[in-house]
Design a protein around this motif. Sequence first.
Motif, PDB file in Angstrom:
ATOM      1  N   ARG A  75      -6.705  -7.732 -17.092  1.00  0.00           N
ATOM      2  CA  ARG A  75      -5.523  -8.406 -17.616  1.00  0.00           C
ATOM      3  C   ARG A  75      -4.279  -7.657 -17.166  1.00  0.00           C
ATOM      4  NH1 ARG A  75      -9.137 -11.169 -18.142  1.00  0.00           N
ATOM      5  NH2 ARG A  75      -9.856 -12.412 -19.911  1.00  0.00           N
ATOM      6  N   TYR A  76      -3.313  -8.413 -16.649  1.00  0.00           N
ATOM      7  CA  TYR A  76      -2.056  -7.849 -16.156  1.00  0.00           C
ATOM      8  C   TYR A  76      -0.919  -8.774 -16.574  1.00  0.00           C
ATOM      9  CZ  TYR A  76      -5.444  -5.843 -12.798  1.00  0.00           C
ATOM     10  OH  TYR A  76      -6.525  -5.237 -12.207  1.00  0.00           O
ATOM     11  N   VAL A  77       0.237  -8.204 -16.863  1.00  0.00           N
ATOM     12  CA  VAL A  77       1.477  -8.961 -16.983  1.00  0.00           C
ATOM     13  C   VAL A  77       2.438  -8.304 -16.003  1.00  0.00           C
ATOM     14  CG1 VAL A  77       3.341  -9.743 -18.473  1.00  0.00           C
ATOM     15  CG2 VAL A  77       1.021  -9.540 -19.397  1.00  0.00           C
ATOM     16  N   LEU A  78       2.856  -9.060 -14.983  1.00  0.00           N
ATOM     17  CA  LEU A  78       3.490  -8.459 -13.820  1.00  0.00           C
ATOM     18  C   LEU A  78       4.931  -8.914 -13.627  1.00  0.00           C
ATOM     19  CD1 LEU A  78       0.538  -8.821 -11.277  1.00  0.00           C
ATOM     20  CD2 LEU A  78       1.128  -6.831 -12.692  1.00  0.00           C
ATOM     21  N   ASP A  79       5.743  -7.971 -13.192  1.00  0.00           N
ATOM     22  CA  ASP A  79       7.093  -8.281 -12.744  1.00  0.00           C
ATOM     23  C   ASP A  79       7.002  -8.983 -11.388  1.00  0.00           C
ATOM     24  OD1 ASP A  79       9.653  -7.557 -11.155  1.00  0.00           O
ATOM     25  OD2 ASP A  79      10.172  -7.075 -13.229  1.00  0.00           O
ATOM     26  N   PRO A  80       7.810 -10.004 -11.129  1.00  0.00           N
ATOM     27  CA  PRO A  80       7.708 -10.714  -9.845  1.00  0.00           C
ATOM     28  C   PRO A  80       8.044  -9.857  -8.638  1.00  0.00           C
ATOM     29  CG  PRO A  80       9.632 -11.451 -11.075  1.00  0.00           C
ATOM     30  CD  PRO A  80       8.820 -10.628 -12.013  1.00  0.00           C
ATOM     31  N   GLU A  81       8.666  -8.693  -8.835  1.00  0.00           N
ATOM     32  CA  GLU A  81       8.907  -7.795  -7.712  1.00  0.00           C
ATOM     33  C   GLU A  81       7.614  -7.341  -7.053  1.00  0.00           C
ATOM     34  OE1 GLU A  81      11.689  -6.926  -6.188  1.00  0.00           O
ATOM     35  OE2 GLU A  81      12.812  -8.258  -7.522  1.00  0.00           O
ATOM     36  N   VAL A  82       6.491  -7.526  -7.751  1.00  0.00           N
ATOM     37  CA  VAL A  82       5.204  -7.143  -7.170  1.00  0.00           C
ATOM     38  C   VAL A  82       4.926  -7.929  -5.896  1.00  0.00           C
ATOM     39  CG1 VAL A  82       3.745  -8.812  -8.405  1.00  0.00           C
ATOM     40  CG2 VAL A  82       2.817  -6.566  -7.781  1.00  0.00           C
ATOM     41  N   PHE A  83       5.462  -9.138  -5.784  1.00  0.00           N
ATOM     42  CA  PHE A  83       5.218  -9.938  -4.584  1.00  0.00           C
ATOM     43  C   PHE A  83       5.803  -9.270  -3.339  1.00  0.00           C
ATOM     44  CE2 PHE A  83       5.284 -13.625  -7.735  1.00  0.00           C
ATOM     45  CZ  PHE A  83       3.906 -13.735  -7.765  1.00  0.00           C
ATOM     46  N   ALA A  84       7.030  -8.770  -3.453  1.00  0.00           N
ATOM     47  CA  ALA A  84       7.658  -8.110  -2.315  1.00  0.00           C
ATOM     48  C   ALA A  84       6.850  -6.895  -1.878  1.00  0.00           C
ATOM     49  CB  ALA A  84       9.085  -7.709  -2.667  1.00  0.00           C
ATOM     50  N   ILE A  85       6.313  -6.175  -2.849  1.00  0.00           N
ATOM     51  CA  ILE A  85       5.514  -4.993  -2.515  1.00  0.00           C
ATOM     52  C   ILE A  85       4.183  -5.402  -1.892  1.00  0.00           C
ATOM     53  CG2 ILE A  85       4.321  -3.004  -3.508  1.00  0.00           C
ATOM     54  CD1 ILE A  85       6.580  -2.831  -5.555  1.00  0.00           C
ATOM     55  N   LEU A  86       3.549  -6.445  -2.418  1.00  0.00           N
ATOM     56  CA  LEU A  86       2.272  -6.890  -1.861  1.00  0.00           C
ATOM     57  C   LEU A  86       2.428  -7.365  -0.416  1.00  0.00           C
ATOM     58  CD1 LEU A  86       0.779  -8.801  -4.917  1.00  0.00           C
ATOM     59  CD2 LEU A  86      -0.165  -6.742  -3.849  1.00  0.00           C
ATOM     60  N   ARG A  87       3.574  -7.962  -0.104  1.00  0.00           N
ATOM     61  CA  ARG A  87       3.783  -8.453   1.264  1.00  0.00           C
ATOM     62  C   ARG A  87       3.787  -7.318   2.283  1.00  0.00           C
ATOM     63  NH1 ARG A  87       7.685 -11.835  -1.529  1.00  0.00           N
ATOM     64  NH2 ARG A  87       6.859 -13.960  -1.674  1.00  0.00           N
ATOM     65  N   ARG A  88       4.149  -6.121   1.856  1.00  0.00           N
ATOM     66  CA  ARG A  88       4.183  -5.004   2.798  1.00  0.00           C
ATOM     67  C   ARG A  88       3.083  -3.970   2.524  1.00  0.00           C
ATOM     68  NH1 ARG A  88       8.930  -4.048  -0.492  1.00  0.00           N
ATOM     69  NH2 ARG A  88       8.760  -2.090  -1.683  1.00  0.00           N
ATOM     70  N   THR A  89       2.154  -4.318   1.618  1.00  0.00           N
ATOM     71  CA  THR A  89       1.053  -3.413   1.316  1.00  0.00           C
ATOM     72  C   THR A  89      -0.042  -3.548   2.366  1.00  0.00           C
ATOM     73  OG1 THR A  89       1.479  -3.493  -1.076  1.00  0.00           O
ATOM     74  CG2 THR A  89      -0.721  -2.802  -0.379  1.00  0.00           C
ATOM     75  N   GLU A  90      -0.416  -2.444   2.976  1.00  0.00           N
ATOM     76  CA  GLU A  90      -1.489  -2.447   3.972  1.00  0.00           C
ATOM     77  C   GLU A  90      -2.844  -2.536   3.278  1.00  0.00           C
ATOM     78  OE1 GLU A  90      -1.206  -2.490   7.263  1.00  0.00           O
ATOM     79  OE2 GLU A  90       0.991  -2.582   7.054  1.00  0.00           O
ATOM     80  N   PRO A  91      -3.837  -3.108   3.936  1.00  0.00           N
ATOM     81  CA  PRO A  91      -5.188  -3.137   3.352  1.00  0.00           C
ATOM     82  C   PRO A  91      -5.649  -1.727   3.002  1.00  0.00           C
ATOM     83  CG  PRO A  91      -5.088  -4.572   5.262  1.00  0.00           C
ATOM     84  CD  PRO A  91      -3.783  -3.812   5.229  1.00  0.00           C
ATOM     85  N   GLY A  92      -6.287  -1.613   1.844  1.00  0.00           N
ATOM     86  CA  GLY A  92      -6.763  -0.319   1.376  1.00  0.00           C
ATOM     87  C   GLY A  92      -8.273  -0.294   1.275  1.00  0.00           C
ATOM     88  N   ARG A  93      -8.768   0.141   0.127  1.00  0.00           N
ATOM     89  CA  ARG A  93     -10.207   0.266  -0.072  1.00  0.00           C
ATOM     90  C   ARG A  93     -10.888  -1.076   0.197  1.00  0.00           C
ATOM     91  NH1 ARG A  93     -12.985   4.131  -3.306  1.00  0.00           N
ATOM     92  NH2 ARG A  93     -15.129   3.497  -3.773  1.00  0.00           N
ATOM     93  N   GLY A  94     -11.985  -1.051   0.964  1.00  0.00           N
ATOM     94  CA  GLY A  94     -12.710  -2.271   1.295  1.00  0.00           C
ATOM     95  C   GLY A  94     -11.979  -3.150   2.285  1.00  0.00           C
ATOM     96  N   ASP A  95     -10.946  -2.599   2.958  1.00  0.00           N
ATOM     97  CA  ASP A  95     -10.117  -3.357   3.896  1.00  0.00           C
ATOM     98  C   ASP A  95      -9.491  -4.577   3.223  1.00  0.00           C
ATOM     99  OD1 ASP A  95      -8.969  -3.573   6.440  1.00  0.00           O
ATOM    100  OD2 ASP A  95     -10.434  -5.076   7.071  1.00  0.00           O
ATOM    101  N   GLU A  96      -9.138  -4.428   1.936  1.00  0.00           N
ATOM    102  CA  GLU A  96      -8.522  -5.497   1.169  1.00  0.00           C
ATOM    103  C   GLU A  96      -7.153  -5.052   0.677  1.00  0.00           C
ATOM    104  OE1 GLU A  96     -11.297  -6.289  -1.969  1.00  0.00           O
ATOM    105  OE2 GLU A  96     -12.481  -7.676  -0.742  1.00  0.00           O
ATOM    106  N   ILE A  97      -6.293  -6.014   0.400  1.00  0.00           N
ATOM    107  CA  ILE A  97      -4.982  -5.720  -0.185  1.00  0.00           C
ATOM    108  C   ILE A  97      -5.191  -5.518  -1.682  1.00  0.00           C
ATOM    109  CG2 ILE A  97      -2.658  -6.588  -0.612  1.00  0.00           C
ATOM    110  CD1 ILE A  97      -2.899  -8.164   1.995  1.00  0.00           C
ATOM    111  N   GLN A  98      -5.019  -4.292  -2.119  1.00  0.00           N
ATOM    112  CA  GLN A  98      -5.340  -3.924  -3.493  1.00  0.00           C
ATOM    113  C   GLN A  98      -4.111  -4.075  -4.392  1.00  0.00           C
ATOM    114  OE1 GLN A  98      -8.305  -3.283  -4.558  1.00  0.00           O
ATOM    115  NE2 GLN A  98      -9.440  -2.865  -2.670  1.00  0.00           N
ATOM    116  N   LEU A  99      -4.269  -4.794  -5.491  1.00  0.00           N
ATOM    117  CA  LEU A  99      -3.206  -4.882  -6.489  1.00  0.00           C
ATOM    118  C   LEU A  99      -2.881  -3.508  -7.049  1.00  0.00           C
ATOM    119  CD1 LEU A  99      -1.294  -6.608  -8.199  1.00  0.00           C
ATOM    120  CD2 LEU A  99      -3.176  -6.996  -9.790  1.00  0.00           C
ATOM    121  N   THR A 100      -3.887  -2.658  -7.170  1.00  0.00           N
ATOM    122  CA  THR A 100      -3.670  -1.307  -7.692  1.00  0.00           C
ATOM    123  C   THR A 100      -2.669  -0.527  -6.836  1.00  0.00           C
ATOM    124  OG1 THR A 100      -5.933  -1.289  -8.537  1.00  0.00           O
ATOM    125  CG2 THR A 100      -4.830   0.831  -8.362  1.00  0.00           C
ATOM    126  N   ASP A 101      -2.732  -0.705  -5.516  1.00  0.00           N
ATOM    127  CA  ASP A 101      -1.798   0.010  -4.632  1.00  0.00           C
ATOM    128  C   ASP A 101      -0.356  -0.426  -4.885  1.00  0.00           C
ATOM    129  OD1 ASP A 101      -3.950   1.304  -3.504  1.00  0.00           O
ATOM    130  OD2 ASP A 101      -4.075  -0.010  -1.751  1.00  0.00           O
TER     131      ASP A 101
END
Length: 300
Positions: free
Chosen positions: A211-237
């Motif tokens: 369960r998460y309640v997220l600020d929409p600024e997370v989208f901008a960060i996800l767009r520039r987040t490189e794949p991490g563990r499992g070669d996936e884009i991790q929300l945790t990052d």
Amino acid sequence: MTQSNLRISKAVIPAAGLGTRFLPATKATPKEMLPVVDKPAIQYVVEEAVAAGLSDILMVTGRNKRPLEDHFDRNYELESALTRKGDGERLRKVQESSDLASLHYVRQGDPRGLGHAVLCAAPHVGDQPFAVLLGDDLIDPRDPLLARMVEVQEREGGSVIALMEVPPELIHQYGCAAVEPTAESDVVRVTGLVEKPEPADAPSNLAIIGRYVLDPEVFAILRRTEPGRGDEIQLTDALQLLAEDEKAGGPVHGVVFKGRRYDTGDRSDYLRAIVRLACEREDLGPEFRAWLRSFVTEEM
């Protein structure tokens, strides 16, 4: 940072996973449609969102997930048949799922992880804070976790994640949070996040649950987040960056949950969830508990 006085009304439910841990049952049936007693798991999740006041729900789906849409749609042939039979109780149950909320769907064409699934929701969410509910975690309605998280987010702004204490030897199965206490016993300030750390490297025994309640600024960060563990884009990052830099869309708080949670993502826990929920049902519980006692005593 999003202003904390914006009322949260939208929820996102990622549901594009392949369900490989439940093969062969999920070869043609979405894992979210596996029944927990007599309702598919996904319906419990939608009901939780609605109970927290989130009536605008986007499901992020994938191939072979059409049954999810069918379940929350009207079935006029079935409803007509039940009406002709005078079976009002089953008719009510059938109609209940289609009347729960305003449901929308978008496909995650390329399964690139939870962070990518959340990013698929950006056009629908816009610039509002929003909730994310993972279908593997069922939260007992008597323990309103999501409503508490919404309350904290609307007061503090930023993002809020759900945390639960787990035995240290199991922390490698979860994302893990480094935290600082606040004036409220069930709320912590998140200072860092690690995805599935080894026990010796874990900053705490507080695991992130779905369960998460997220600020929409997370989208901008996800767009520039490189794949991490499992070669996936991790929300945790992405959340780690928000926790490090409040100006980027933070702060990040955690609500430490001590209530009843049913993990349906694991076969053994899925079976335990069914037994626990069946035992607590008024219509099934007395007879089922009696049989269960007899089974354990005589057969085990």
